[in-house]
Design a protein around this motif. Structure first.
Motif, PDB file in Angstrom:
ATOM      1  N   LEU A   3     -18.130  21.025  -8.430  1.00 39.75           N
ATOM      2  CA  LEU A   3     -18.944  20.584  -7.319  1.00 39.75           C
ATOM      3  C   LEU A   3     -19.101  18.898  -7.194  1.00 39.75           C
ATOM      4  O   LEU A   3     -19.079  18.089  -6.215  1.00 39.75           O
ATOM      5  N   LYS A   4     -19.303  18.224  -8.232  1.00 43.45           N
ATOM      6  CA  LYS A   4     -19.300  16.854  -8.437  1.00 43.45           C
ATOM      7  C   LYS A   4     -17.945  16.082  -7.932  1.00 43.45           C
ATOM      8  O   LYS A   4     -17.802  15.222  -7.367  1.00 43.45           O
ATOM      9  N   LEU A   5     -16.748  16.964  -8.512  1.00 41.71           N
ATOM     10  CA  LEU A   5     -15.209  16.583  -7.719  1.00 41.71           C
ATOM     11  C   LEU A   5     -15.266  16.731  -6.303  1.00 41.71           C
ATOM     12  O   LEU A   5     -14.747  15.704  -5.760  1.00 41.71           O
ATOM     13  N   PRO A  46     -13.272 -11.238  11.519  1.00 41.65           N
ATOM     14  CA  PRO A  46     -14.323 -10.886  12.358  1.00 41.65           C
ATOM     15  C   PRO A  46     -15.574 -10.684  11.744  1.00 41.65           C
ATOM     16  O   PRO A  46     -15.571 -10.041  10.641  1.00 41.65           O
ATOM     17  N   ILE A  47     -16.904 -11.077  12.318  1.00 40.04           N
ATOM     18  CA  ILE A  47     -18.130 -10.802  11.772  1.00 40.04           C
ATOM     19  C   ILE A  47     -18.494  -9.199  11.637  1.00 40.04           C
ATOM     20  O   ILE A  47     -19.023  -8.552  10.480  1.00 40.04           O
ATOM     21  N   GLY A  48     -17.852  -8.482  12.366  1.00 38.70           N
ATOM     22  CA  GLY A  48     -18.061  -6.997  12.397  1.00 38.70           C
ATOM     23  C   GLY A  48     -17.336  -6.210  11.319  1.00 38.70           C
ATOM     24  O   GLY A  48     -17.470  -5.319  10.656  1.00 38.70           O
ATOM     25  N   PHE A  49     -16.040  -6.971  10.995  1.00 35.18           N
ATOM     26  CA  PHE A  49     -15.332  -6.451   9.817  1.00 35.18           C
ATOM     27  C   PHE A  49     -16.265  -6.900   8.471  1.00 35.18           C
ATOM     28  O   PHE A  49     -16.166  -5.964   7.643  1.00 35.18           O
ATOM     29  N   LEU A  50     -16.525  -8.048   8.401  1.00 35.10           N
ATOM     30  CA  LEU A  50     -17.279  -8.235   7.158  1.00 35.10           C
ATOM     31  C   LEU A  50     -18.533  -7.465   7.022  1.00 35.10           C
ATOM     32  O   LEU A  50     -18.744  -6.786   5.857  1.00 35.10           O
ATOM     33  N   LEU A  51     -19.444  -7.338   8.004  1.00 33.23           N
ATOM     34  CA  LEU A  51     -20.590  -6.249   8.062  1.00 33.23           C
ATOM     35  C   LEU A  51     -20.169  -4.978   7.691  1.00 33.23           C
ATOM     36  O   LEU A  51     -20.700  -4.019   6.873  1.00 33.23           O
ATOM     37  N   GLY A  52     -19.155  -4.131   8.461  1.00 34.94           N
ATOM     38  CA  GLY A  52     -18.381  -2.991   8.158  1.00 34.94           C
ATOM     39  C   GLY A  52     -18.043  -2.732   6.931  1.00 34.94           C
ATOM     40  O   GLY A  52     -18.260  -1.526   6.190  1.00 34.94           O
ATOM     41  N   THR A  53     -17.359  -3.639   6.290  1.00 34.34           N
ATOM     42  CA  THR A  53     -16.805  -3.432   4.856  1.00 34.34           C
ATOM     43  C   THR A  53     -18.327  -3.475   3.826  1.00 34.34           C
ATOM     44  O   THR A  53     -18.366  -2.693   2.775  1.00 34.34           O
ATOM     45  N   SER A  54     -19.160  -4.259   4.073  1.00 29.60           N
ATOM     46  CA  SER A  54     -20.253  -4.268   3.375  1.00 29.60           C
ATOM     47  C   SER A  54     -21.029  -2.947   3.596  1.00 29.60           C
ATOM     48  O   SER A  54     -21.604  -2.330   2.367  1.00 29.60           O
ATOM     49  N   PHE A  55     -20.963  -2.376   4.582  1.00 28.24           N
ATOM     50  CA  PHE A  55     -21.693  -0.918   4.769  1.00 28.24           C
ATOM     51  C   PHE A  55     -20.832   0.027   4.005  1.00 28.24           C
ATOM     52  O   PHE A  55     -21.426   0.978   3.359  1.00 28.24           O
ATOM     53  N   THR A  56     -19.618  -0.004   4.057  1.00 31.66           N
ATOM     54  CA  THR A  56     -18.802   0.987   3.636  1.00 31.66           C
ATOM     55  C   THR A  56     -18.901   0.826   1.844  1.00 31.66           C
ATOM     56  O   THR A  56     -18.973   1.975   1.454  1.00 31.66           O
ATOM     57  N   VAL A  57     -18.867  -0.388   1.316  1.00 28.36           N
ATOM     58  CA  VAL A  57     -19.006  -0.504   0.048  1.00 28.36           C
ATOM     59  C   VAL A  57     -20.439   0.035  -0.437  1.00 28.36           C
ATOM     60  O   VAL A  57     -20.501   0.862  -1.382  1.00 28.36           O
ATOM     61  N   GLY A  58     -21.425  -0.116   0.435  1.00 26.85           N
ATOM     62  CA  GLY A  58     -22.850   0.709   0.054  1.00 26.85           C
ATOM     63  C   GLY A  58     -22.545   1.965   0.218  1.00 26.85           C
ATOM     64  O   GLY A  58     -23.058   2.687  -0.579  1.00 26.85           O
ATOM     65  N   VAL A  59     -21.974   2.655   1.160  1.00 27.05           N
ATOM     66  CA  VAL A  59     -21.546   4.079   1.274  1.00 27.05           C
ATOM     67  C   VAL A  59     -21.059   4.608  -0.006  1.00 27.05           C
ATOM     68  O   VAL A  59     -21.296   5.788  -0.638  1.00 27.05           O
ATOM     69  N   ILE A  60     -20.017   4.018  -0.386  1.00 30.91           N
ATOM     70  CA  ILE A  60     -19.247   4.198  -1.706  1.00 30.91           C
ATOM     71  C   ILE A  60     -20.140   4.464  -2.851  1.00 30.91           C
ATOM     72  O   ILE A  60     -20.254   5.109  -3.700  1.00 30.91           O
ATOM     73  N   THR A  61     -20.895   3.117  -3.108  1.00 32.31           N
ATOM     74  CA  THR A  61     -21.728   3.133  -4.365  1.00 32.31           C
ATOM     75  C   THR A  61     -22.995   3.982  -4.410  1.00 32.31           C
ATOM     76  O   THR A  61     -23.264   4.619  -5.394  1.00 32.31           O
ATOM     77  N   GLY A  63     -22.902   7.070  -2.807  1.00 29.70           N
ATOM     78  CA  GLY A  63     -22.524   8.265  -3.042  1.00 29.70           C
ATOM     79  C   GLY A  63     -22.038   8.546  -4.520  1.00 29.70           C
ATOM     80  O   GLY A  63     -22.229   9.668  -4.896  1.00 29.70           O
ATOM     81  N   ILE A  64     -21.502   7.647  -4.991  1.00 26.99           N
ATOM     82  CA  ILE A  64     -21.133   7.796  -6.573  1.00 26.99           C
ATOM     83  C   ILE A  64     -22.240   7.626  -7.380  1.00 26.99           C
ATOM     84  O   ILE A  64     -22.518   8.696  -8.300  1.00 26.99           O
ATOM     85  N   THR A  65     -23.373   7.018  -7.094  1.00 29.78           N
ATOM     86  CA  THR A  65     -24.761   7.136  -7.735  1.00 29.78           C
ATOM     87  C   THR A  65     -25.307   8.545  -7.384  1.00 29.78           C
ATOM     88  O   THR A  65     -25.374   9.029  -8.483  1.00 29.78           O
ATOM     89  N   SER A  66     -25.407   9.074  -6.228  1.00 32.29           N
ATOM     90  CA  SER A  66     -25.867  10.612  -6.145  1.00 32.29           C
ATOM     91  C   SER A  66     -25.200  11.543  -6.611  1.00 32.29           C
ATOM     92  O   SER A  66     -25.743  12.498  -7.174  1.00 32.29           O
ATOM     93  N   VAL A  67     -23.673  11.544  -6.588  1.00 29.40           N
ATOM     94  CA  VAL A  67     -22.918  12.447  -7.338  1.00 29.40           C
ATOM     95  C   VAL A  67     -23.198  12.542  -8.745  1.00 29.40           C
ATOM     96  O   VAL A  67     -23.244  13.530  -9.260  1.00 29.40           O
ATOM     97  N   SER A  68     -23.311  11.258  -9.519  1.00 31.33           N
ATOM     98  CA  SER A  68     -23.606  11.417 -10.843  1.00 31.33           C
ATOM     99  C   SER A  68     -24.883  11.828 -11.301  1.00 31.33           C
ATOM    100  O   SER A  68     -25.215  12.215 -12.436  1.00 31.33           O
ATOM    101  N   MET A  69     -25.958  11.938 -10.193  1.00 29.51           N
ATOM    102  CA  MET A  69     -27.132  12.313 -10.653  1.00 29.51           C
ATOM    103  C   MET A  69     -27.268  13.837 -10.352  1.00 29.51           C
ATOM    104  O   MET A  69     -28.516  14.556 -10.800  1.00 29.51           O
TER     105      MET A  69
END
Length: 78
Positions: A3-5, A46-61, A63-69
């Motif tokens: 399930l975690k995988l 572009p400023i949208g790219f900078l904001l989008g990458t920060s949002f995506t990094v937040g989604v990754i971290t 998600g990894i935190t919730s999967v580990s719990m």
């Protein structure tokens, strides 16, 4: 464990799709800005790219935190 995988694969796959759509969408934007770090400056992006990458990094971290719990109750009962 399986399930975690599955959850981790779903999280990373979603993040890769977000980055792909972000790269496709920010091809022809005119205004570009660069970030100033302590030692270096980034290339103009572009400023949208900078904001989008920060949002995506937040989604990754997040998600990894919730999967580990997550507790896998199926394996604990056996």
């Amino acid at each position: 464990m399986f399930l975690k995988l599955q959850l981790l694969t779903l999280n990373i796959g979603t993040s890769i799709l977000l980055i792909l759509f972000l790269c496709l969408g920010s091809q022809n934007l005119g205004k570009k800005h660069s970030l100033n770090f302590l030692l270096n400056k980034t290339v103009p992006l572009p400023i949208g790219f900078l904001l989008g990458t920060s949002f995506t990094v937040g989604v990754i971290t997040g998600g990894i935190t919730s999967v580990s719990m997550v507790n896998n109750k199926v394996n604990e009962k056996k």
